[in-house]
Design an enzyme around this catalytic site. Structure first.
Site, PDB file in Angstrom:
ATOM      1  CG  ASP A   4      -0.780 -17.620  -7.363  1.00  0.00           C
ATOM      2  OD1 ASP A   4      -1.969 -17.838  -7.664  1.00  0.00           O
ATOM      3  OD2 ASP A   4      -0.228 -18.094  -6.355  1.00  0.00           O
ATOM      4  CB  THR A  40      -4.639  -4.299 -13.921  1.00  0.00           C
ATOM      5  OG1 THR A  40      -5.032  -5.025 -12.771  1.00  0.00           O
ATOM      6  CG2 THR A  40      -3.177  -4.578 -14.229  1.00  0.00           C
ATOM      7  CB  THR A  41      -2.474   0.732 -15.825  1.00  0.00           C
ATOM      8  OG1 THR A  41      -1.425   0.520 -14.872  1.00  0.00           O
ATOM      9  CG2 THR A  41      -3.532   1.627 -15.214  1.00  0.00           C
ATOM     10  CB  ALA A  93     -11.704   3.273 -14.277  1.00  0.00           C
ATOM     11  CB  SER A  94      -6.728   4.435 -16.792  1.00  0.00           C
ATOM     12  OG  SER A  94      -7.368   5.700 -16.898  1.00  0.00           O
ATOM     13  CG  ASN A  95      -7.081   7.615 -11.378  1.00  0.00           C
ATOM     14  OD1 ASN A  95      -7.809   7.553 -10.388  1.00  0.00           O
ATOM     15  ND2 ASN A  95      -5.882   8.162 -11.347  1.00  0.00           N
ATOM     16  CG  PHE A  96     -11.640   2.428 -10.351  1.00  0.00           C
ATOM     17  CD1 PHE A  96     -12.975   2.313 -10.697  1.00  0.00           C
ATOM     18  CD2 PHE A  96     -10.750   1.521 -10.875  1.00  0.00           C
ATOM     19  CE1 PHE A  96     -13.422   1.309 -11.546  1.00  0.00           C
ATOM     20  CE2 PHE A  96     -11.171   0.506 -11.724  1.00  0.00           C
ATOM     21  CZ  PHE A  96     -12.516   0.398 -12.060  1.00  0.00           C
ATOM     22  CG  HIS A 138       2.311   7.189 -10.792  1.00  0.00           C
ATOM     23  ND1 HIS A 138       2.037   7.916 -11.916  1.00  0.00           N
ATOM     24  CD2 HIS A 138       1.106   6.820 -10.271  1.00  0.00           C
ATOM     25  CE1 HIS A 138       0.727   7.980 -12.100  1.00  0.00           C
ATOM     26  NE2 HIS A 138       0.131   7.339 -11.104  1.00  0.00           N
ATOM     27  CE  LYS A 176       1.684   3.885 -13.195  1.00  0.00           C
ATOM     28  NZ  LYS A 176       0.770   2.734 -13.095  1.00  0.00           N
TER      29      LYS A 176
HETATM   30  N1  LIG Z   1      -7.201   2.175 -11.852  1.00  0.00           N
HETATM   31  C1  LIG Z   1      -6.756   2.717 -10.713  1.00  0.00           C
HETATM   32  O1  LIG Z   1      -7.441   3.543 -10.074  1.00  0.00           O
HETATM   33  C2  LIG Z   1      -5.430   2.299 -10.184  1.00  0.00           C
HETATM   34  C3  LIG Z   1      -4.702   1.393 -10.885  1.00  0.00           C
HETATM   35  N2  LIG Z   1      -3.555   0.892 -10.365  1.00  0.00           N
HETATM   36  C4  LIG Z   1      -2.943  -0.199 -11.124  1.00  0.00           C
HETATM   37  O2  LIG Z   1      -3.242  -1.406 -10.418  1.00  0.00           O
HETATM   38  C5  LIG Z   1      -2.196  -2.343 -10.602  1.00  0.00           C
HETATM   39  C6  LIG Z   1      -1.718  -2.835  -9.237  1.00  0.00           C
HETATM   40  O3  LIG Z   1      -1.158  -1.770  -8.519  1.00  0.00           O
HETATM   41  P1  LIG Z   1      -0.492  -2.006  -7.086  1.00  0.00           P
HETATM   42  O4  LIG Z   1      -1.436  -2.696  -6.175  1.00  0.00           O
HETATM   43  O5  LIG Z   1       0.084  -0.696  -6.705  1.00  0.00           O
HETATM   44  O6  LIG Z   1       0.695  -3.021  -7.482  1.00  0.00           O
HETATM   45  P2  LIG Z   1       1.387  -4.120  -6.568  1.00  0.00           P
HETATM   46  O7  LIG Z   1       2.637  -4.519  -7.306  1.00  0.00           O
HETATM   47  O8  LIG Z   1       1.516  -3.646  -5.176  1.00  0.00           O
HETATM   48  O9  LIG Z   1       0.352  -5.341  -6.597  1.00  0.00           O
HETATM   49  C7  LIG Z   1       0.155  -6.172  -7.692  1.00  0.00           C
HETATM   50  C8  LIG Z   1      -0.082  -7.549  -7.157  1.00  0.00           C
HETATM   51  O10 LIG Z   1      -0.493  -8.429  -8.209  1.00  0.00           O
HETATM   52  C9  LIG Z   1       0.081  -9.695  -7.922  1.00  0.00           C
HETATM   53  N3  LIG Z   1       0.041 -10.588  -9.072  1.00  0.00           N
HETATM   54  C10 LIG Z   1       1.043 -11.019  -9.890  1.00  0.00           C
HETATM   55  N4  LIG Z   1       0.545 -11.891 -10.798  1.00  0.00           N
HETATM   56  C11 LIG Z   1      -0.777 -12.026 -10.535  1.00  0.00           C
HETATM   57  C12 LIG Z   1      -1.823 -12.809 -11.105  1.00  0.00           C
HETATM   58  N5  LIG Z   1      -1.613 -13.626 -12.146  1.00  0.00           N
HETATM   59  N6  LIG Z   1      -3.065 -12.699 -10.596  1.00  0.00           N
HETATM   60  C13 LIG Z   1      -3.317 -11.895  -9.531  1.00  0.00           C
HETATM   61  N7  LIG Z   1      -2.351 -11.150  -8.944  1.00  0.00           N
HETATM   62  C14 LIG Z   1      -1.112 -11.206  -9.441  1.00  0.00           C
HETATM   63  C15 LIG Z   1       1.483  -9.351  -7.450  1.00  0.00           C
HETATM   64  O11 LIG Z   1       2.053 -10.448  -6.762  1.00  0.00           O
HETATM   65  P3  LIG Z   1       3.664 -10.596  -6.723  1.00  0.00           P
HETATM   66  O12 LIG Z   1       4.162  -9.361  -6.062  1.00  0.00           O
HETATM   67  O13 LIG Z   1       3.856 -11.848  -5.957  1.00  0.00           O
HETATM   68  O14 LIG Z   1       4.089 -10.668  -8.176  1.00  0.00           O
HETATM   69  C16 LIG Z   1       1.188  -8.172  -6.534  1.00  0.00           C
HETATM   70  O15 LIG Z   1       0.886  -8.570  -5.216  1.00  0.00           O
HETATM   71  C17 LIG Z   1      -1.157  -1.624 -11.448  1.00  0.00           C
HETATM   72  O16 LIG Z   1      -1.380  -1.962 -12.813  1.00  0.00           O
HETATM   73  C18 LIG Z   1      -1.456  -0.144 -11.247  1.00  0.00           C
HETATM   74  O17 LIG Z   1      -1.057   0.649 -12.319  1.00  0.00           O
HETATM   75  C19 LIG Z   1      -3.055   1.313  -9.169  1.00  0.00           C
HETATM   76  C20 LIG Z   1      -3.719   2.249  -8.447  1.00  0.00           C
HETATM   77  C21 LIG Z   1      -4.959   2.835  -8.911  1.00  0.00           C
HETATM   78  O1  LIG Z   2       0.351   2.321 -10.276  1.00  0.00           O
HETATM   79  C1  LIG Z   2      -0.243   3.195  -9.608  1.00  0.00           C
HETATM   80  O2  LIG Z   2       0.053   3.416  -8.427  1.00  0.00           O
HETATM   81  C2  LIG Z   2      -1.318   3.943 -10.252  1.00  0.00           C
HETATM   82  N1  LIG Z   2      -1.720   3.566 -11.418  1.00  0.00           N
HETATM   83  C3  LIG Z   2      -2.787   4.091 -12.191  1.00  0.00           C
HETATM   84  C4  LIG Z   2      -2.274   4.597 -13.516  1.00  0.00           C
HETATM   85  O3  LIG Z   2      -1.407   3.950 -14.112  1.00  0.00           O
HETATM   86  O4  LIG Z   2      -2.775   5.610 -13.991  1.00  0.00           O
HETATM   87  C5  LIG Z   2      -3.647   5.051 -11.417  1.00  0.00           C
HETATM   88  C6  LIG Z   2      -2.963   5.845 -10.355  1.00  0.00           C
HETATM   89  O5  LIG Z   2      -2.381   6.974 -10.891  1.00  0.00           O
HETATM   90  C7  LIG Z   2      -1.986   5.029  -9.513  1.00  0.00           C
END
Ligand SMILES: NC(=O)C1=CN([C@@H]2O[C@H](COP(=O)(O)OP(=O)(O)OC[C@H]3O[C@@H](n4cnc5c(N)ncnc54)[C@H](OP(=O)(O)O)[C@@H]3O)[C@@H](O)[C@H]2O)C=CC1
Ligand SMILES: O=C(O)C1=N[C@H](C(=O)O)C[C@H](O)C1
Length: 233
Positions: free
Chosen positions: A32, A71-72, A95-98, A130, A134
């Site tokens: 949060d 985060t995206t 990175a949009s994808n690590f 996805h 998402k």
């Molecule tokens: N670049 C990459 O390689 C990848 C990128 N992503 C991206 O990463 C992000 C997270 O993905 P994912 O873990 O699957 O999503 P989740 O929804 O599982 O996790 C996101 C978390 O962020 C929390 N959150 C909400 N507000 C805040 C805040 N102000 N500060 C910190 N945390 C907060 C949420 O809490 P609550 O549920 O309580 O709101 C939740 O637990 C997405 O944008 C996704 O697209 C994902 C995979 C790979």
């Molecule tokens: O939200 C996801 O799960 C993912 N998000 C990233 C994106 O928006 O490209 C990376 C990955 O594909 C997983």
């Protein structure tokens, strides 16, 4: 390293498990906007939500904590984050994808777009799939791929979701249960199809890439990409 996790959802938890296996310690798990003490952390890793990412990154840079963000959906503020990082002499990588495989895939996409640039016979088709939780569409990865095609292929000037418009990279975003992330680029002509595809088998590849990036960034200053981390020229 002592790691602060900003975002403790699916990715935060996957990173925690892998980071511990690699000998790191998690000193903060945050879900949060509460004021968190970053002073015990060597580095922060942000996988949160689009509305929170820029604020989380700014907090870290203002606190002199290196920050890795995956985060995206917040990139309208990317240039502000870069400017703040430079102003504070901080350390930032986005990175949009690590995943290591997608870092290579980005290079394949760029090379293929250049090679296809003069071939009018082919039209492009970009698809991402996805999981249904998402929040953003198209995926950040699909946007990175589309922007690279636009930069390297003379025909394309913009991207849109599900479009038949001229000069447009059309992105199809599908949501299916339990798909960690699939990206596919197809070039289709009347006589053949050429396609490249990356399929993530789980979230571990994203988590590993983010941790490798954090290990690399922790003693540096500057704004970097995964190409820097993997030393891709
Ligand atoms: N670049 C990459 O390689 C990848 C990128 N992503 C991206 O990463 C992000 C997270 O993905 P994912 O873990 O699957 O999503 P989740 O929804 O599982 O996790 C996101 C978390 O962020 C929390 N959150 C909400 N507000 C805040 C805040 N102000 N500060 C910190 N945390 C907060 C949420 O809490 P609550 O549920 O309580 O709101 C939740 O637990 C997405 O944008 C996704 O697209 C994902 C995979 C790979
Ligand atoms: O939200 C996801 O799960 C993912 N998000 C990233 C994106 O928006 O490209 C990376 C990955 O594909 C997983």
């Amino acid at each position: 390293m002592k790691i602060a996790l900003l975002g403790y959802g699916k990715m935060g938890k996957t990173i925690e498990a892998l980071a511990i296996k690699r000998g790191h310690t998690i000193v903060l798990r945050c879900d949060d906007t509460s004021e968190n003490d970053l002073k015990n952390a060597d580095i922060a890793i942000d996988f949160s939500i689009p509305e929170a990412a820029f604020n989380n990154i700014s907090k870290c840079l203002n606190n002199n904590t290196p920050i890795v963000s995956g985060t995206t959906g917040w990139l309208d503020k990317y240039n502000d984050a870069v400017a703040l990082c430079k102003d504070k002499d901080g350390a930032f990588i986005y990175a949009s994808n690590f995943s290591l495989g997608v870092t290579i895939f980005f290079e394949l996409n760029k090379t293929l777009a250049k090679m296809m640039s003069n071939l009018k016979e082919y039209t492009i088709d970009l698809e991402e799939i996805h999981h249904t939780q998402k929040l953003d569409a198209p995926s950040g990865t699909a946007i990175t791929l589309a922007e690279s095609i636009i930069d390297n292929h003379q025909k394309y000037t913009q991207w849109k979701l599900d479009s038949n418009a001229e000069n447009t990279v059309s992105i199809s975003a599908k949501r299916l249960d339990n798909v960690p992330g699939t990206h596919r680029i197809k070039y289709v002509s009347a006589v053949d199809t050429l396609e490249i595809k990356h399929t993530a088998h789980s979230r571990e590849g994203f988590a590993l890439g983010a941790i490798v990036a954090a290990e690399w960034l922790v003693d540096k200053t500057g704004v970097f990409t995964m190409k820097d981390v993997l030393n891709i020229r």
